[in-house]
Design an enzyme around this catalytic site. Sequence first.
Site, PDB file in Angstrom:
ATOM      1  N   GLY A  16      15.584   2.513  -9.443  1.00  0.00           N
ATOM      2  CA  GLY A  16      17.038   2.503  -9.664  1.00  0.00           C
ATOM      3  C   GLY A  16      17.411   2.978 -11.053  1.00  0.00           C
ATOM      4  N   ARG A  85       5.240  -1.822  -3.679  1.00  0.00           N
ATOM      5  CA  ARG A  85       3.861  -2.078  -3.232  1.00  0.00           C
ATOM      6  C   ARG A  85       2.962  -2.494  -4.387  1.00  0.00           C
ATOM      7  NH1 ARG A  85       1.087   2.606   0.111  1.00  0.00           N
ATOM      8  NH2 ARG A  85       2.447   4.092  -0.931  1.00  0.00           N
ATOM      9  N   HIS A 178       7.936   7.899   6.566  1.00  0.00           N
ATOM     10  CA  HIS A 178       7.363   7.815   5.221  1.00  0.00           C
ATOM     11  C   HIS A 178       6.209   6.815   5.242  1.00  0.00           C
ATOM     12  CE1 HIS A 178       7.213   8.263   0.985  1.00  0.00           C
ATOM     13  NE2 HIS A 178       7.682   7.068   0.681  1.00  0.00           N
TER      14      HIS A 178
END
Length: 316
Positions: A16, A85, A178
Site C-alpha cells: 500500500g 506470505r 495468481h
Amino acid sequence: MLRAKKVAIIGAGNVGATVCYWLAMRKSCREIVLVDIVEGLAKGKALDITQATSPEGSHTTISASCEYEAIKDSDVVVITAGVPRKPGMSRDDLLMINAKIIKEIVEKVRKNAPDAIVITVTNPLDATTYVALKVGNYPKNQVVGMAGILDSARMETLISEKLGFGFGQVRASVMGGHGDDMVPLPRYSSVNGVALEDLLSKFEIEEIIEKTRHGGAQIVSYMGTSAYYAPANGAVKMVEAILEDSKSVYPCATLLEGEYGYSDTINGVPVVLGANGVEEIVELPLNLNEQRLFAKSVESVNNLLNTLKKSNFFEE
Ligand code: APR
C-alpha cells in the site's frame, strides 16, 4: 500531468505504501488517502511520503485515517490490506484470514465510495477479488484484481535476462490465476515484435515458465515476506489506466460470465481498462495445450471459492 482525482489505498503496509509513493511521485492524482487499522502506521507513512513530494514538484496531497469516511469521493480504491506470505506458505494458505479482512473492508468501501473502481491486491488474489465483488454486490466491471501485470513483468525480466538483450522491450503475457497454476503464454510474448519462439529454444522457454510461476515464492524465501515493489507497480499501472481512461489492455483478474467457457469464477485474462474499470474482456484464441492449462488454473481458483462457499462465508 496533475488531475483532480482521488485514490484511496486500504492497507498502508509494504504494498500500500509503495503504491502511494509511486502515485505521488508520478503525480498521477491530486489526492491520496491511506487507510489502515494501525492508524499511526498510516499517518507516519503519509507524512513521510508527503515530505518526498516537494523535491519532486508533486502537488499530490496524502492523508491518513482509520475511518472510512475519509475515502469519500475516491475515483479508485486499491485494497492491499491483509496478511502477506511467510516462507513455506502458498498464497492459498492466506485464504480464510484475508477473505474475512476483505469482507469487512469492502462493506465499508461500498458504503463510503460506492462508485469507485476497486482494485484488489490482497492474496489469494482471485479469491479476494471474488469476495469483493460478491460482498459489495458490485457490477462486474467495478472490481478488478492485480496479478497478471506482475506475473507478466516477472516473465519479461526472465526473458531479457536469458537473452542478454531486449531489456525493457519484452512484452510477455501471463493469463490464469495468481498461483502456481498461472498460464504464461510464450506464443503471445515477443521482444519488440520479434516472436519469443524465434529467439529461445523450447527448453529455455519451459525454464522461464517454471521460474515465472515461482517468482513470488523466490522473493518470499529471501525476505521472509512477500514482494512489494513489482506488485505496487502493477497496481499503479491499473490505477493510471482508470484515471486516464486510457483503455489499456492488461491481464487482470476479472469475473468470467461465459468468456473462455467459464462462469461465476474469477481468473486472469486480458481486459480493457478505462474509466469504467473492466470495459471489455479480450478473448484470445487459445490452442489445446493453453486451454488445458487455463482449465487447470480455473479449477484451482474454484477449489478456493468452494472452500469459502462450503464454510458459508457468503451467507454469514
Ligand atoms: N483494515 C485495514 N488495514 C488492515 C486490516 C484491516 N482489517 N488488516 C490488516 N491491515 C493492514 C495491516 O495493518 C498492514 O499495515 O494491512 C497492511 C498489510 O501490509 P503488510 O503486512 O506490509 O503486507 P503487504 O506486503 O503490503 O501485502 C499485503 O498484498 O501482495 C499482497 O500477499 C500480499 O495479501 C498481501 C497483501
